[in-house]
Design a protein around this motif. Sequence first.
Motif, PDB file in Angstrom:
ATOM      1  N   LEU A 187       0.828  -1.206   0.000  1.00 14.15           N
ATOM      2  CA  LEU A 187       0.000   0.000   0.000  1.00 14.15           C
ATOM      3  C   LEU A 187       0.864   1.259   0.000  1.00 14.15           C
ATOM      4  O   LEU A 187       0.493   2.270  -0.600  1.00 14.15           O
ATOM      5  CB  LEU A 187      -0.927   0.014   1.219  1.00 14.15           C
ATOM      6  N   SER A 188       1.997   1.200   0.682  1.00 18.27           N
ATOM      7  CA  SER A 188       2.878   2.364   0.715  1.00 18.27           C
ATOM      8  C   SER A 188       3.425   2.685  -0.677  1.00 18.27           C
ATOM      9  O   SER A 188       3.691   3.847  -0.994  1.00 18.27           O
ATOM     10  CB  SER A 188       4.026   2.136   1.702  1.00 18.27           C
ATOM     11  N   TYR A 189       3.573   1.678  -1.536  1.00 18.70           N
ATOM     12  CA  TYR A 189       4.027   1.936  -2.908  1.00 18.70           C
ATOM     13  C   TYR A 189       2.915   2.611  -3.717  1.00 18.70           C
ATOM     14  O   TYR A 189       3.196   3.472  -4.560  1.00 18.70           O
ATOM     15  CB  TYR A 189       4.469   0.641  -3.586  1.00 18.70           C
ATOM     16  N   VAL A 224      -8.295  -3.879   9.302  1.00 21.50           N
ATOM     17  CA  VAL A 224      -7.503  -4.594   8.292  1.00 21.50           C
ATOM     18  C   VAL A 224      -7.779  -3.962   6.934  1.00 21.50           C
ATOM     19  O   VAL A 224      -8.925  -3.942   6.474  1.00 21.50           O
ATOM     20  CB  VAL A 224      -7.861  -6.093   8.265  1.00 21.50           C
ATOM     21  N   LEU A 225      -6.731  -3.452   6.308  1.00 20.47           N
ATOM     22  CA  LEU A 225      -6.876  -2.853   4.983  1.00 20.47           C
ATOM     23  C   LEU A 225      -6.615  -3.875   3.881  1.00 20.47           C
ATOM     24  O   LEU A 225      -7.257  -3.852   2.838  1.00 20.47           O
ATOM     25  CB  LEU A 225      -5.902  -1.686   4.821  1.00 20.47           C
ATOM     26  N   LYS A 226      -5.644  -4.755   4.120  1.00 14.91           N
ATOM     27  CA  LYS A 226      -5.252  -5.724   3.105  1.00 14.91           C
ATOM     28  C   LYS A 226      -4.673  -6.941   3.800  1.00 14.91           C
ATOM     29  O   LYS A 226      -3.990  -6.811   4.819  1.00 14.91           O
ATOM     30  CB  LYS A 226      -4.214  -5.099   2.168  1.00 14.91           C
ATOM     31  N   GLY A 227      -4.937  -8.128   3.248  1.00 14.97           N
ATOM     32  CA  GLY A 227      -4.416  -9.345   3.850  1.00 14.97           C
ATOM     33  C   GLY A 227      -5.382  -9.962   4.840  1.00 14.97           C
ATOM     34  O   GLY A 227      -6.543  -9.553   4.949  1.00 14.97           O
ATOM     35  N   TYR A 228      -4.891 -10.954   5.586  1.00 15.37           N
ATOM     36  CA  TYR A 228      -5.744 -11.726   6.482  1.00 15.37           C
ATOM     37  C   TYR A 228      -5.056 -11.979   7.820  1.00 15.37           C
ATOM     38  O   TYR A 228      -3.853 -12.235   7.882  1.00 15.37           O
ATOM     39  CB  TYR A 228      -6.100 -13.081   5.851  1.00 15.37           C
ATOM     40  N   LEU A 229      -5.858 -11.913   8.879  1.00 11.44           N
ATOM     41  CA  LEU A 229      -5.426 -12.268  10.222  1.00 11.44           C
ATOM     42  C   LEU A 229      -6.191 -13.505  10.674  1.00 11.44           C
ATOM     43  O   LEU A 229      -7.360 -13.687  10.327  1.00 11.44           O
ATOM     44  CB  LEU A 229      -5.693 -11.120  11.201  1.00 11.44           C
ATOM     45  N   LYS A 230      -5.526 -14.350  11.453  1.00  8.45           N
ATOM     46  CA  LYS A 230      -6.163 -15.549  11.996  1.00  8.45           C
ATOM     47  C   LYS A 230      -6.279 -15.408  13.509  1.00  8.45           C
ATOM     48  O   LYS A 230      -5.304 -15.072  14.181  1.00  8.45           O
ATOM     49  CB  LYS A 230      -5.333 -16.791  11.649  1.00  8.45           C
ATOM     50  N   ALA A 231      -7.473 -15.636  14.049  1.00  8.25           N
ATOM     51  CA  ALA A 231      -7.686 -15.646  15.494  1.00  8.25           C
ATOM     52  C   ALA A 231      -7.685 -17.096  15.965  1.00  8.25           C
ATOM     53  O   ALA A 231      -8.429 -17.928  15.432  1.00  8.25           O
ATOM     54  CB  ALA A 231      -9.012 -14.977  15.849  1.00  8.25           C
ATOM     55  N   ILE A 281      -1.669 -14.183   8.426  1.00  9.85           N
ATOM     56  CA  ILE A 281      -1.452 -15.411   7.661  1.00  9.85           C
ATOM     57  C   ILE A 281      -1.170 -15.079   6.190  1.00  9.85           C
ATOM     58  O   ILE A 281      -1.225 -15.945   5.326  1.00  9.85           O
ATOM     59  CB  ILE A 281      -2.626 -16.399   7.792  1.00  9.85           C
ATOM     60  N   SER A 282      -0.874 -13.816   5.943  1.00  6.87           N
ATOM     61  CA  SER A 282      -0.420 -13.315   4.648  1.00  6.87           C
ATOM     62  C   SER A 282       0.205 -11.956   4.936  1.00  6.87           C
ATOM     63  O   SER A 282       0.019 -11.421   6.031  1.00  6.87           O
ATOM     64  CB  SER A 282      -1.598 -13.168   3.677  1.00  6.87           C
ATOM     65  N   PRO A 283       0.954 -11.379   4.000  1.00  6.48           N
ATOM     66  CA  PRO A 283       1.353  -9.987   4.222  1.00  6.48           C
ATOM     67  C   PRO A 283       0.100  -9.142   4.439  1.00  6.48           C
ATOM     68  O   PRO A 283      -0.864  -9.238   3.670  1.00  6.48           O
ATOM     69  CB  PRO A 283       2.072  -9.618   2.912  1.00  6.48           C
ATOM     70  N   THR A 284       0.092  -8.349   5.489  1.00  7.37           N
ATOM     71  CA  THR A 284      -1.147  -7.688   5.935  1.00  7.37           C
ATOM     72  C   THR A 284      -0.867  -6.236   6.307  1.00  7.37           C
ATOM     73  O   THR A 284       0.158  -5.925   6.903  1.00  7.37           O
ATOM     74  CB  THR A 284      -1.723  -8.429   7.156  1.00  7.37           C
ATOM     75  N   ASP A 285      -1.811  -5.368   5.945  1.00 13.77           N
ATOM     76  CA  ASP A 285      -1.729  -3.956   6.311  1.00 13.77           C
ATOM     77  C   ASP A 285      -2.871  -3.623   7.267  1.00 13.77           C
ATOM     78  O   ASP A 285      -4.042  -3.891   6.956  1.00 13.77           O
ATOM     79  CB  ASP A 285      -1.825  -3.075   5.068  1.00 13.77           C
ATOM     80  N   ILE A 286      -2.521  -3.046   8.421  1.00 11.85           N
ATOM     81  CA  ILE A 286      -3.514  -2.727   9.437  1.00 11.85           C
ATOM     82  C   ILE A 286      -3.332  -1.296   9.937  1.00 11.85           C
ATOM     83  O   ILE A 286      -2.268  -0.705   9.791  1.00 11.85           O
ATOM     84  CB  ILE A 286      -3.420  -3.691  10.647  1.00 11.85           C
ATOM     85  N   ILE A 287      -4.406  -0.755  10.524  1.00 10.74           N
ATOM     86  CA  ILE A 287      -4.335   0.530  11.211  1.00 10.74           C
ATOM     87  C   ILE A 287      -4.778   0.298  12.654  1.00 10.74           C
ATOM     88  O   ILE A 287      -5.920  -0.122  12.891  1.00 10.74           O
ATOM     89  CB  ILE A 287      -5.242   1.576  10.552  1.00 10.74           C
ATOM     90  N   PRO A 288      -3.899   0.514  13.643  1.00  8.82           N
ATOM     91  CA  PRO A 288      -4.305   0.404  15.057  1.00  8.82           C
ATOM     92  C   PRO A 288      -5.246   1.547  15.433  1.00  8.82           C
ATOM     93  O   PRO A 288      -5.086   2.693  14.970  1.00  8.82           O
ATOM     94  CB  PRO A 288      -2.970   0.514  15.806  1.00  8.82           C
ATOM     95  N   LEU A 289      -6.226   1.242  16.286  1.00  7.17           N
ATOM     96  CA  LEU A 289      -7.211   2.237  16.731  1.00  7.17           C
ATOM     97  C   LEU A 289      -7.331   2.181  18.253  1.00  7.17           C
ATOM     98  O   LEU A 289      -7.596   1.127  18.814  1.00  7.17           O
ATOM     99  CB  LEU A 289      -8.580   1.954  16.108  1.00  7.17           C
TER     100      LEU A 289
END
Length: 404
Positions: free
Chosen positions: A207-209, A254-261, A299-307
């Motif tokens: 995303l930064s690119y 989560v903006l892009k990618g996937y997280l696993k709980a 579980i993949s390259p992931t882009d997140i924003i903490p809140l």
Amino acid sequence: METFVLPAGTKIYDYMEVPRYLYYLIDGIVETKLFNRTMRIETGTLGEWALFNLPSQEQVVSVSEVTLFAIKPDEIYNFEHTGKALKNIIPSVAARLLLIDSELTESQEIPTYVGPDRMRFFNKVHPGAYKITDSIFQDMLQVKSLYAAGYYKEAYDVIVKLMPQTINEELRKEIMIWHTLLSMILEPEKADVHFRRLSPKDYSEHLSYLYLTSFYKGGEKQEILEIYMKAGLHLPSETIVTLEGEVATEAFLVLKGYLKAVKLFEDREVLMSIVGPGEFVGEGAIMNSKTRMATLYSISPTDIIPLSTESIEKAALTNPGFILKICESQLRRIMQVKQLLEIKSQGNQIQRTIMAINYFKPIFGKAKVSVRDIAYLVDVNVERVIEEVKRMGYKIGIDGSIGV
């Protein structure tokens, strides 16, 4: 907006019904039933399903006489109590999400807390994994903070110090993008030379690119990219975002990618849910329990924003649309957890396995979901899952991950 006074025993709305109103509870007690769990509510909102025309996954009944504000979905932005209602929506839905999550957790028959060795348990399965609190991520947040404040030389100096470090290739690329962006700002006469050093083939997934390209070539600004470049993080696969048992201080978009709980137990990792692009996670812990109930990792390259809690509360006053996006994400997670519980309740092992495979089918090939994940989730042996996965035409990697 209307005010309703309802006697005890009134069914306010039922399963699979789209409520007509968002309700704000003024006085009295109601009870919600989600799958097999019930909870009494004395304050907050109900009927949030109405805002998104979604079928309710709960049954809500008055326990005592209740007084409710009833807000039509198209009135949410223009009635006098909107601010108060919006401030209560996220913690209200979060409490019900925690309720149904607890049923899924307990159905796994594993401890709710694995003790002080939880990190060791994770590293047994994921050796060398990063954690979001590691210095590399904190340094990147410092770079972004300096950049947002206009301290470009100071941000550049931090990036230069990071470049010689031995780090994951995903993080190395992220650092190179930031080095290029700051070099272009500090040496505008050489902007073209700096920009062309990065091959789109290698960097276009970041995303930064995308932001860098927009910065260089111009074009309409994207608000979410602007926020990401000021406060977001790019995570390699297998980066821990939250660890069960820890104090909760942030939620995440989560903006892009996937997280696993998952829940951890020695060398066993029990899948609870998958969080994907556009979804929020962790708001229940910061709003209600204050303690992380699950381990969350990429579980993949992931882009997140903490809140933070403060940023969410501020958004309730300044950006109600953002609050409603969080609410919709919460409701859809309730629907997902209920679906998983329905899958687990099937008596036939083969049927459970096939339903679980179909449930995760949309992310096969995009993120790592393994045969072991499905086996633990639906309580069948791994061989059964492998057999059904192959029969349904999917591939299985050396590490057990399922692909298309």
